[in-house]
Write a protein that holds these residues in place. Structure first.
Motif, PDB file in Angstrom:
ATOM      1  N   PHE A  91      89.705  86.191  99.841  1.00 56.80           N
ATOM      2  CA  PHE A  91      89.464  85.558  98.930  1.00 56.80           C
ATOM      3  C   PHE A  91      88.037  85.713  98.690  1.00 56.80           C
ATOM      4  O   PHE A  91      87.340  85.399  97.670  1.00 56.80           O
ATOM      5  CB  PHE A  91      89.660  84.002  99.510  1.00 56.80           C
ATOM      6  CG  PHE A  91      91.042  83.636  99.488  1.00 56.80           C
ATOM      7  CD1 PHE A  91      91.608  83.243  98.081  1.00 56.80           C
ATOM      8  CD2 PHE A  91      91.764  83.315 100.638  1.00 56.80           C
ATOM      9  CE1 PHE A  91      92.817  82.872  97.990  1.00 56.80           C
ATOM     10  CE2 PHE A  91      93.159  83.104 100.487  1.00 56.80           C
ATOM     11  CZ  PHE A  91      93.434  82.772  99.280  1.00 56.80           C
ATOM     12  N   LEU A  92      87.209  86.026  99.910  1.00 57.96           N
ATOM     13  CA  LEU A  92      85.714  86.185  99.569  1.00 57.96           C
ATOM     14  C   LEU A  92      85.554  87.265  98.690  1.00 57.96           C
ATOM     15  O   LEU A  92      84.556  87.332  97.887  1.00 57.96           O
ATOM     16  CB  LEU A  92      85.187  86.524 101.009  1.00 57.96           C
ATOM     17  CG  LEU A  92      85.296  85.432 102.053  1.00 57.96           C
ATOM     18  CD1 LEU A  92      84.903  85.882 103.392  1.00 57.96           C
ATOM     19  CD2 LEU A  92      84.129  84.290 101.641  1.00 57.96           C
ATOM     20  N   PHE A  93      86.016  88.679  98.799  1.00 56.13           N
ATOM     21  CA  PHE A  93      85.853  89.480  97.724  1.00 56.13           C
ATOM     22  C   PHE A  93      86.255  89.110  96.359  1.00 56.13           C
ATOM     23  O   PHE A  93      85.528  89.590  95.531  1.00 56.13           O
ATOM     24  CB  PHE A  93      86.879  90.898  98.295  1.00 56.13           C
ATOM     25  CG  PHE A  93      85.876  91.584  99.159  1.00 56.13           C
ATOM     26  CD1 PHE A  93      85.086  92.385  98.713  1.00 56.13           C
ATOM     27  CD2 PHE A  93      86.272  91.609 100.491  1.00 56.13           C
ATOM     28  CE1 PHE A  93      84.388  93.463  99.250  1.00 56.13           C
ATOM     29  CE2 PHE A  93      85.644  92.740 101.163  1.00 56.13           C
ATOM     30  CZ  PHE A  93      84.619  93.466 100.900  1.00 56.13           C
ATOM     31  N   ALA A  94      87.107  88.353  96.230  1.00 54.45           N
ATOM     32  CA  ALA A  94      87.743  88.055  94.792  1.00 54.45           C
ATOM     33  C   ALA A  94      86.507  87.293  94.104  1.00 54.45           C
ATOM     34  O   ALA A  94      86.297  87.405  93.201  1.00 54.45           O
ATOM     35  CB  ALA A  94      88.990  87.192  94.838  1.00 54.45           C
ATOM     36  N   TYR A  95      86.045  86.316  94.712  1.00 55.31           N
ATOM     37  CA  TYR A  95      84.922  85.375  94.455  1.00 55.31           C
ATOM     38  C   TYR A  95      83.818  86.188  94.064  1.00 55.31           C
ATOM     39  O   TYR A  95      83.063  86.215  93.010  1.00 55.31           O
ATOM     40  CB  TYR A  95      84.784  84.115  95.328  1.00 55.31           C
ATOM     41  CG  TYR A  95      85.375  82.928  95.131  1.00 55.31           C
ATOM     42  CD1 TYR A  95      85.043  82.319  93.964  1.00 55.31           C
ATOM     43  CD2 TYR A  95      86.435  82.916  95.815  1.00 55.31           C
ATOM     44  CE1 TYR A  95      86.031  81.108  93.404  1.00 55.31           C
ATOM     45  CE2 TYR A  95      87.173  81.695  95.313  1.00 55.31           C
ATOM     46  CZ  TYR A  95      86.833  80.810  94.368  1.00 55.31           C
ATOM     47  OH  TYR A  95      87.653  79.820  94.066  1.00 55.31           O
ATOM     48  N   ALA A 103      76.910  87.819  97.048  1.00 59.02           N
ATOM     49  CA  ALA A 103      76.712  89.061  97.598  1.00 59.02           C
ATOM     50  C   ALA A 103      77.048  88.900  99.087  1.00 59.02           C
ATOM     51  O   ALA A 103      77.290  89.660  99.909  1.00 59.02           O
ATOM     52  CB  ALA A 103      75.447  90.067  97.528  1.00 59.02           C
ATOM     53  N   LEU A 104      76.532  87.758  99.615  1.00 60.29           N
ATOM     54  CA  LEU A 104      76.760  87.373 100.808  1.00 60.29           C
ATOM     55  C   LEU A 104      78.217  86.982 101.308  1.00 60.29           C
ATOM     56  O   LEU A 104      78.173  87.250 102.550  1.00 60.29           O
ATOM     57  CB  LEU A 104      75.926  85.907 101.151  1.00 60.29           C
ATOM     58  CG  LEU A 104      74.398  85.975 100.943  1.00 60.29           C
ATOM     59  CD1 LEU A 104      73.693  84.584 101.369  1.00 60.29           C
ATOM     60  CD2 LEU A 104      73.971  86.825 101.944  1.00 60.29           C
ATOM     61  N   LEU A 105      79.101  86.843 100.491  1.00 60.43           N
ATOM     62  CA  LEU A 105      80.603  86.652 100.526  1.00 60.43           C
ATOM     63  C   LEU A 105      81.078  87.893 101.100  1.00 60.43           C
ATOM     64  O   LEU A 105      81.890  88.177 102.060  1.00 60.43           O
ATOM     65  CB  LEU A 105      81.242  86.095  99.400  1.00 60.43           C
ATOM     66  CG  LEU A 105      80.910  84.953  98.808  1.00 60.43           C
ATOM     67  CD1 LEU A 105      81.684  84.549  97.822  1.00 60.43           C
ATOM     68  CD2 LEU A 105      80.911  83.905  99.890  1.00 60.43           C
ATOM     69  N   ALA A 112      82.594  88.747 104.734  1.00 61.93           N
ATOM     70  CA  ALA A 112      83.986  89.436 104.704  1.00 61.93           C
ATOM     71  C   ALA A 112      84.076  90.819 105.516  1.00 61.93           C
ATOM     72  O   ALA A 112      84.895  91.142 106.470  1.00 61.93           O
ATOM     73  CB  ALA A 112      84.438  90.050 103.480  1.00 61.93           C
ATOM     74  N   SER A 113      82.826  91.621 105.474  1.00 61.51           N
ATOM     75  CA  SER A 113      82.728  92.654 106.467  1.00 61.51           C
ATOM     76  C   SER A 113      82.659  92.341 107.858  1.00 61.51           C
ATOM     77  O   SER A 113      83.127  93.241 108.794  1.00 61.51           O
ATOM     78  CB  SER A 113      81.318  93.379 106.085  1.00 61.51           C
ATOM     79  OG  SER A 113      80.130  92.614 106.531  1.00 61.51           O
TER      80      SER A 113
END
Length: 290
Positions: free
Chosen positions: A81-85, A152-154, A158-159
Motif C-alpha cells: 500500500f505504501l508503494f502504491a500511494y 517519498a517518505l512512504l 516500506a524499505s
C-alpha cells in the motif's frame, strides 16, 4: 547450482523482476486507486500462492506462525500500500532509487535488534546514503513541483519493512521452506485485504472499461511475478546468504526501474543521477567486507 551460484542467480533475477514492478504499478494506477491496487495485488498473489504452495503449509510449525505474521505485515501488507500511494504521487524511477535504502535499514535494524555490529566504513556509508536521499527528494521537488515529494517518505518506511523481514527470515525462519513462508504470509492476508478492497467500493465502481481492464492485467502480471514468485526466490536467497546480501537486490533495481521510467517519459536531472549514485556508494560502503 551450489548456494553461491544460486544466490547470485536470485539476486540478478529479482533485480530485473522488481525493477520492472515500479512501471507496472504506475500503469495499473491509471485504472484503479492506490488502495485498490494494493489490495488486488495481494489477493491475486494469495490465490496464486495457495494453488502452487498449499501443500507446503503443513511444514509450518506452531512456533513459526508468529514470525510469519511479522513478515507478512512487514514485507507485504504495509509496503504494498505504501508503494502504491508513493508511485501515485512521485515518479516510479525515484521510488526505486529510494528503495535502495533497504540495505542501510537492514544494517541498522540488525544492529539495534539482532546483535550486529557497525564498522567504520558502514557508518560512513549510512551518512553518504542519507545525503543522497535528501538530495534526491529536494531536487525531485524542485524539477517536479506538481509532485508531492512528502510521499517519498512512504518508500523509506516500506524499505524499513523489507529490512525487518530479511532479518526475521534469516534469524527465525531459516529452517522453514521458502515456499511455505510465502504461502503462509499470503494466507494470513486474504481476509483483511478483502475487507479493505470491499470498503473501497471496487465491486460497485468497477465498470470494465478498457483502462480498468488493462489495469487488472498489469496487476495480475505484477502479482504473479513481482510478488508471488519473487518473494519465494527472495526468502530462499535470504536463507542461503545473509540479510545484507539479500537486501543488496535494491542496488540493481533502480537501474532497471530508471530505464523503464525514462522510456515512459519520466524526467531525471543530473542532480538526481548524482544523488542516486551517492546512495549506491553508501550502500556499497555499508556492505563492503560483509
Amino acid at each position: 547450482m551450489n548456494n553461491h551460484q544460486q544466490k547470485w542467480f536470485y539476486l540478478i533475477s529479482l533485480s530485473i523482476v522488481w525493477g520492472s514492478s515500479f512501471i507496472l504499478m504506475k500503469k495499473a494506477l491509471l485504472g484503479v486507486t492506490p488502495i485498490q491496487l494494493g489490495a488486488l495485488r495481494i489477493l491475486c498473489t494469495a490465490f496464486f500462492m495457495l494453488i502452487i504452495g498449499f501443500s507446503s503449509l503443513k511444514k509450518i510449525k506452531k512456533q513459526h506462525w508468529k514470525f510469519i505474521i511479522y513478515t507478512a505485515l512487514a514485507s507485504t501488507f504495509f509496503p504494498v500500500f505504501l508503494f502504491a500511494y508513493a508511485i501515485h504521487f512521485i515518479d516510479s524511477s525515484i521510488a526505486s532509487i529510494l528503495n535502495s535504502l533497504t540495505p542501510f535499514n537492514a544494517l541498522l535494524l540488525g544492529f539495534w535488534f539482532f546483535g550486529y555490529t557497525f564498522k567504520k566504513n558502514q557508518i560512513i556509508g549510512v551518512l553518504v546514503g542519507l545525503l543522497g536521499t535528501l538530495g534526491l527528494i529536494l531536487e525531485g521537488a524542485d524539477i517536479n513541483p506538481d509532485q508531492n515529494y512528502w510521499y517519498a517518505l512512504l518508500v523509506v518506511i516500506a524499505s524499513l519493512g523489507y529490512a525487518l523481514n530479511a532479518n526475521i527470515v534469516k534469524k527465525y525462519l531459516s529452517d522453514l521452506d521458502a515456499l511455505a513462508i510465502t504461502t503462509g504470509n499470503f494466507l494470513l492476508l486474504i481476509v483483511p485485504t478483502f475487507v479493505i478492497l470491499f470498503c473501497t467500493d471496487f465491486f460497485i465502481t468497477f465498470k470494465g472499461t478498457e483502462v480498468e481492464v488493462n489495469s487488472l492485467l498489469w496487476i495480475v502480471v505484477l502479482a504473479l511475478f513481482g510478488t508471488g514468485l519473487a518473494k519465494v526466490m527472495y526468502n530462499k536467497m535470504v536463507q542461503i546468504s545473509s540479510p545484507i546480501f539479500a537486501t543488496s537486490v535494491a542496488y540493481i533495481i533502480p537501474i532497471v526501474a530508471v530505464f523503464w521510467g525514462v522510456l515512459d517519459g519520466e524526467r531525471l536531472s543530473y542532480v538526481q543521477v548524482i544523488a542516486g549514485v551517492l546512495i549506491l556508494i553508501g550502500v556499497y560502503l555499508v556492505n563492503r567486507n560483509t
